[in-house]
Design a protein around this motif. Structure first.
Motif, PDB file in Angstrom:
ATOM      1  N   ILE A   8       0.805  -1.222   0.000  1.00 38.89           N
ATOM      2  CA  ILE A   8       0.000   0.000   0.000  1.00 38.89           C
ATOM      3  C   ILE A   8       0.839   1.275   0.000  1.00 38.89           C
ATOM      4  O   ILE A   8       0.363   2.328  -0.364  1.00 38.89           O
ATOM      5  N   CYS A  55      -6.855   1.727  11.155  1.00 36.47           N
ATOM      6  CA  CYS A  55      -5.709   1.707  10.239  1.00 36.47           C
ATOM      7  C   CYS A  55      -5.457   3.033   9.528  1.00 36.47           C
ATOM      8  O   CYS A  55      -6.361   3.634   8.977  1.00 36.47           O
ATOM      9  N   ILE A  56      -4.199   3.503   9.562  1.00 32.43           N
ATOM     10  CA  ILE A  56      -3.832   4.714   8.827  1.00 32.43           C
ATOM     11  C   ILE A  56      -3.023   4.371   7.569  1.00 32.43           C
ATOM     12  O   ILE A  56      -2.382   5.238   6.986  1.00 32.43           O
ATOM     13  N   ARG A  57      -3.039   3.119   7.176  1.00 33.44           N
ATOM     14  CA  ARG A  57      -2.432   2.674   5.925  1.00 33.44           C
ATOM     15  C   ARG A  57      -0.944   3.030   5.815  1.00 33.44           C
ATOM     16  O   ARG A  57      -0.499   3.537   4.795  1.00 33.44           O
ATOM     17  N   CYS A  58      -0.198   2.730   6.865  1.00 29.89           N
ATOM     18  CA  CYS A  58       1.229   3.040   6.830  1.00 29.89           C
ATOM     19  C   CYS A  58       2.029   1.920   6.205  1.00 29.89           C
ATOM     20  O   CYS A  58       3.161   2.118   5.765  1.00 29.89           O
ATOM     21  N   GLY A  59       1.486   0.718   6.191  1.00 30.48           N
ATOM     22  CA  GLY A  59       2.189  -0.399   5.571  1.00 30.48           C
ATOM     23  C   GLY A  59       3.219  -1.080   6.468  1.00 30.48           C
ATOM     24  O   GLY A  59       3.861  -2.045   6.057  1.00 30.48           O
ATOM     25  N   ALA A  60       3.380  -0.602   7.691  1.00 29.79           N
ATOM     26  CA  ALA A  60       4.415  -1.181   8.562  1.00 29.79           C
ATOM     27  C   ALA A  60       4.163  -2.656   8.855  1.00 29.79           C
ATOM     28  O   ALA A  60       5.098  -3.445   8.986  1.00 29.79           O
ATOM     29  N   CYS A  61       2.885  -3.036   8.936  1.00 28.32           N
ATOM     30  CA  CYS A  61       2.602  -4.437   9.238  1.00 28.32           C
ATOM     31  C   CYS A  61       3.033  -5.341   8.082  1.00 28.32           C
ATOM     32  O   CYS A  61       3.334  -6.507   8.283  1.00 28.32           O
ATOM     33  N   ILE A 116      -2.915  -6.509   7.719  1.00 25.47           N
ATOM     34  CA  ILE A 116      -4.145  -5.724   7.867  1.00 25.47           C
ATOM     35  C   ILE A 116      -5.174  -6.148   6.811  1.00 25.47           C
ATOM     36  O   ILE A 116      -6.367  -6.271   7.106  1.00 25.47           O
ATOM     37  N   CYS A 151       2.315  -1.846  14.706  1.00 25.41           N
ATOM     38  CA  CYS A 151       1.223  -0.979  14.240  1.00 25.41           C
ATOM     39  C   CYS A 151       1.143   0.321  15.053  1.00 25.41           C
ATOM     40  O   CYS A 151       0.991   0.287  16.266  1.00 25.41           O
ATOM     41  N   PRO A 152       1.220   1.460  14.368  1.00 30.93           N
ATOM     42  CA  PRO A 152       1.236   2.740  15.090  1.00 30.93           C
ATOM     43  C   PRO A 152      -0.079   3.060  15.797  1.00 30.93           C
ATOM     44  O   PRO A 152      -0.107   3.887  16.701  1.00 30.93           O
ATOM     45  N   VAL A 153      -1.165   2.425  15.364  1.00 31.72           N
ATOM     46  CA  VAL A 153      -2.445   2.694  16.022  1.00 31.72           C
ATOM     47  C   VAL A 153      -2.922   1.472  16.816  1.00 31.72           C
ATOM     48  O   VAL A 153      -4.089   1.339  17.158  1.00 31.72           O
ATOM     49  N   ILE A 196      -3.509  -1.795  16.387  1.00 27.63           N
ATOM     50  CA  ILE A 196      -4.558  -2.754  16.038  1.00 27.63           C
ATOM     51  C   ILE A 196      -4.060  -4.136  16.460  1.00 27.63           C
ATOM     52  O   ILE A 196      -2.923  -4.502  16.174  1.00 27.63           O
ATOM     53  N   ILE A 216      -3.869  -7.011  15.424  1.00 26.25           N
ATOM     54  CA  ILE A 216      -4.059  -7.750  14.169  1.00 26.25           C
ATOM     55  C   ILE A 216      -4.037  -9.261  14.378  1.00 26.25           C
ATOM     56  O   ILE A 216      -4.922  -9.978  13.921  1.00 26.25           O
TER      57      ILE A 216
HETATM   58  S1  SF4 Z   1       0.639  -1.158  10.663  1.00 29.31           S
HETATM   59 FE1  SF4 Z   1      -1.400  -0.641  11.444  1.00 29.31          FE
HETATM   60  S2  SF4 Z   1      -1.826   1.356  10.574  1.00 29.31           S
HETATM   61 FE2  SF4 Z   1      -0.118   0.542   9.426  1.00 29.31          FE
HETATM   62  S3  SF4 Z   1      -1.062  -0.466   7.643  1.00 29.31           S
HETATM   63 FE3  SF4 Z   1      -0.809  -2.051   9.192  1.00 29.31          FE
HETATM   64  S4  SF4 Z   1      -2.735  -2.018  10.332  1.00 29.31           S
HETATM   65 FE4  SF4 Z   1      -2.672  -0.129   9.149  1.00 29.31          FE
END
Ligand code: SF4
Lengths: 245, 455
Positions: B146, B301-307, B330, B360-362, B364, B366
């Motif tokens: 993403i 999710c803020i769509r950072c892609g870290a996961c 995610i 995950c910065p927020v 979740i 997961i």
């Molecule tokens: S790490 Fe968290 S915020 Fe970032 S894409 Fe994955 S679920 Fe979303």
């Protein structure tokens, strides 16, 4: 203090030496420990496969077997984690709550409850720790590389006191080995690749013996090591902590 | 195709798997370094998670507040219940302006709604202007990540693609040359665009404005040059107040690419004189996900892609193996909510290692949601007969010590006495690449009983 020894099903059947080392170690440390007969499993393989609902009988049996002990100690982080985390499917009676609260992974029990690190072991080898995920991120046996907490590791604290043992630092401190229970079969390609990569990291880091607090991961790694004739051995941390020359 | 199958294919080329794994691990390490530099990182995650929880439990109020404020600023606000409505609304706006050439900056929402094929079928040219997205668009593929949509492509592959589509010279995959050529190509598209579409990273309820983050400035280039700017957002993108951007922008940049700040964090508050600005707020299954208590938090999710970067499976199976708009951890908890049967293999494409939840910065949870989806899937999606029977049988054996004892002994006997060639044969998936444990002597319980007797 009376301790019930919890030997996970696969350790009982496939790795009795790990169970023996665990028992001997606890006895050495002066713990009043006994192994209740008739144990089977914690239900984890079912739960992780989506069949949690079919595991209720198994979980209930676990509670029945262990409810009379002050502490329940087992040499497998993921099974202990399952008891603590996923026994929420049972009715939360006093027994269930107490069993969940008082079940500990071996290293955690020694370090947190007994408050000991010097166990009198000696093991003159180069050792790399495989920090199994459920122990690390589930039970929080130590800090993990994702979080910005101060560094901490229960296994390291214990191994550092072992005479002659040289602890090696890995390139990736806590990446998953790819076992994951039925994942190892249903996602075979990735599982094998992850295991191979972990093994290579240990080899690159000059490790002779991979150890850890969860023998299921070690079983997977050992299977790959033996198949590919890699110059490594795996040993459960209980075997190292119980060893002397 | 189930995830495992696609992953097996991807693993045919081990060198590429290694390369893919290293490229993403590099991003994860960059993220670690930047996160370490912030005091109170874990605190910041707690705060962000709490803010998102607050937004989700008051979503109705915030949405209306946002709409009111946006309208006051002269922005047109549209509501779309699903992907189809979203596409129609966007198309309607373009038709009104007779817009035929569109530039679009990165928006996973428009991917989710399949906006590009919809507009193309209506004779409208859509050019993705994010370099990675443009690469996959030229290759007629979907993004595999993403934040890094073309991470599955090597520079040599991009070189060939550009030769074919942009008429570049062979350069052996020279990134500078290729980027320069892409820039020329895109500049031309920007200048001729009739309208610009962007995504939205954060919509601010108390100002009615929104923020779009890019590293290439392509959202700004498009939005400032064209006469019409359409911003498409999922309805969970809200944050309560502008000051909260201080929390989210810090987390997003570091988590996504390990940068201290995204190169362009552009605030859009009102249209320029003589131009039009539209916001399309999309539900498309989000309300339903919100109603599922166990899975609600996936909307943080803020769509950072870290996961994705941290996931040991994603890194070794590639984004396309998930066959979903949002791949990786995610995606594996969002997609089953949309189509349980189609995506039923995804929650199993994990060892439940939990790295995603901790990165995950927020915050979740997961891996816990993956576990929960598994419980639902085996009930609601027909399972292979063998798997189901084995699991049910295991459940009853493990609940009865006597039967268990018998089964355990039999298995040990088999392991001890069956020739290796059979154990490690094709029918046994474990044994393809791994040896089985060697079984010697008694099991632990037998040993223990003997010891008791001798004492
Ligand atoms: S790490 Fe968290 S915020 Fe970032 S894409 Fe994955 S679920 Fe979303």
């Amino acid at each position: 203090m009376k301790v019930g020894l919890f030997i996970p099903c696969y350790v009982n059947q496939l790795y009795p030496q790990v169970g023996i080392a665990t028992l001997e170690l606890l006895e050495k440390l002066g713990v009043d420990v006994e192994y209740p007969l008739g144990q089977t499993c914690c239900g984890q393989p079912l739960g992780n496969s989506g069949y949690e609902a079919d595991s209720k009988g198994t979980c209930q049996l676990f509670v029945e077997n262990f409810k009379k002990y002050d502490y329940i100690v087992g040499p497998s982080g993921s099974c202990v984690y399952h008891v603590k985390k996923h026994f929420d499917i049972l009715e939360q009676t006093e027994d269930v709550k107490r069993v969940r609260e008082n079940t500990f992974e071996l290293c955690q029990f020694i370090y947190q409850i007994l408050g000991k690190t010097k166990l009198g072991a000696s093991f003159p080898h180069k050792v790399g720790i495989h920090k199994s995920c459920h122990g690390l991120r589930g039970l929080r046996l130590g800090s993990c590389s994702e979080r910005m907490d101060p560094h901490f590791s229960t296994e390291e604290n214990l191994l550092k006191e072992v005479k002659g043992l040289e602890l090696k630092t890995l390139n990736r401190a806590d990446e998953c080995c790819g076992f994951g229970g039925t994942f190892s079969v249903f996602e075979e390609a990735i599982s094998v690749k992850m295991g191979k990569d972990r093994i290579q990291d240990h080899i690159d880091s000059d490790v002779e013996v991979i150890t850890g607090a969860d023998h299921s991961c070690l079983m997977h790694l050992e299977g790959l090591i033996n198949r590919n004739k890699k110059p490594l051995k795996v040993m459960h941390i209980a075997e190292i902590l119980n060893s002397s020359i | 195709m189930a995830h495992a199958e696609a992953a097996t294919k991807f693993n045919k080329n081990e060198a590429k798997v290694n390369w893919h794994d290293k490229a993403l691990w590099f991003v994860r390490q960059k993220r670690d370094r930047q996160a370490h530099k912030i005091q109170g990182w874990e605190h910041l995650r707690d705060y962000a998670s709490a803010l998102k929880a607050n937004v989700l439990s008051n979503l109705d109020t915030y949405l209306i507040q946002f709409e009111e404020n946006a309208k006051k600023n002269g922005i047109n606000v549209h509501w779309a219940a699903n992907a189809e409505e979203h596409n129609k609304i966007v198309h309607g706006i373009l038709q009104k302006h007779n817009a035929k050439k569109i530039v679009k900056s990165k928006s996973m929402l428009t991917e989710e709604c399949h906006l590009n094929p919809y507009l193309e079928a209506n004779d409208i040219e859509v050019i993705d202007t994010d370099l990675g997205e443009r690469i996959v668009q030229l290759a007629k593929e979907s993004p595999s990540h993403i934040v890094l949509p073309a991470i599955h492509k090597t520079k040599e592959e991009v070189d060939e693609l550009f030769q074919e589509h942009l008429g570049t010279q062979p350069s052996g995959g020279n990134p500078e040359y290729l980027t320069r050529e892409a820039r020329k190509h895109l500049r031309n598209k920007f200048l001729k665009a009739d309208a610009a579409i962007t995504g939205v990273n954060f919509a601010v309820a108390d100002t009615g404005g929104f923020v779009v983050c890019t590293n290439e400035g392509n959202a700004d280039m498009g939005a400032h040059l064209a006469n019409v700017h359409i911003a498409c957002m999922g309805m969970e993108k809200l944050i309560p107040q502008e000051k909260h951007l201080g929390v989210f922008l810090r987390l997003l940049a570091r988590s996504a690419t390990g940068q201290p700040i995204t190169t362009y964090s552009s605030y859009f508050n009102k249209p320029e004189e003589g131009k039009e600005m539209h916001i399309v707020i999309v539900d498309n299954g989000r309300t339903e996900q919100l109603s599922r208590e166990d899975f609600r938090r996936s909307l943080h999710c803020i769509r950072c892609g870290a996961c994705m970067n941290t996931c040991p499976i994603y890194r070794r199976s590639g984004g396309h193996s998930y066959d979903a708009t949002i791949p990786g951890p995610i995606g594996s908890i969002l997609s089953p909510g949309k189509d349980l049967t189609k995506h039923s293999s995804l929650p199993f494409a994990s060892t439940l290692c939990g790295s995603c939840s901790d990165v995950c910065p927020v915050k979740i949870n997961i891996h816990e949601q993956l576990y929960k989806w598994r419980q639902i899937i085996v009930k609601d999606v027909p399972q292979p007969f063998v798997k189901k029977t084995v699991m049910k049988a295991a459940g009853s054996v493990l609940a009865k010590p006597k039967t268990y004892d018998f089964v355990g002994k039999t298995a040990r006997f088999m392991l001890k006495n069956t020739p290796k060639s059979i154990i490690n044969s094709k029918v046994n998936t474990w044994g393809h690449a791994r040896d089985l444990p060697e079984v010697k002597g008694d099991n632990f319980e037998e040993w223990y009983k003997k010891r008791q007797k001798n004492e």
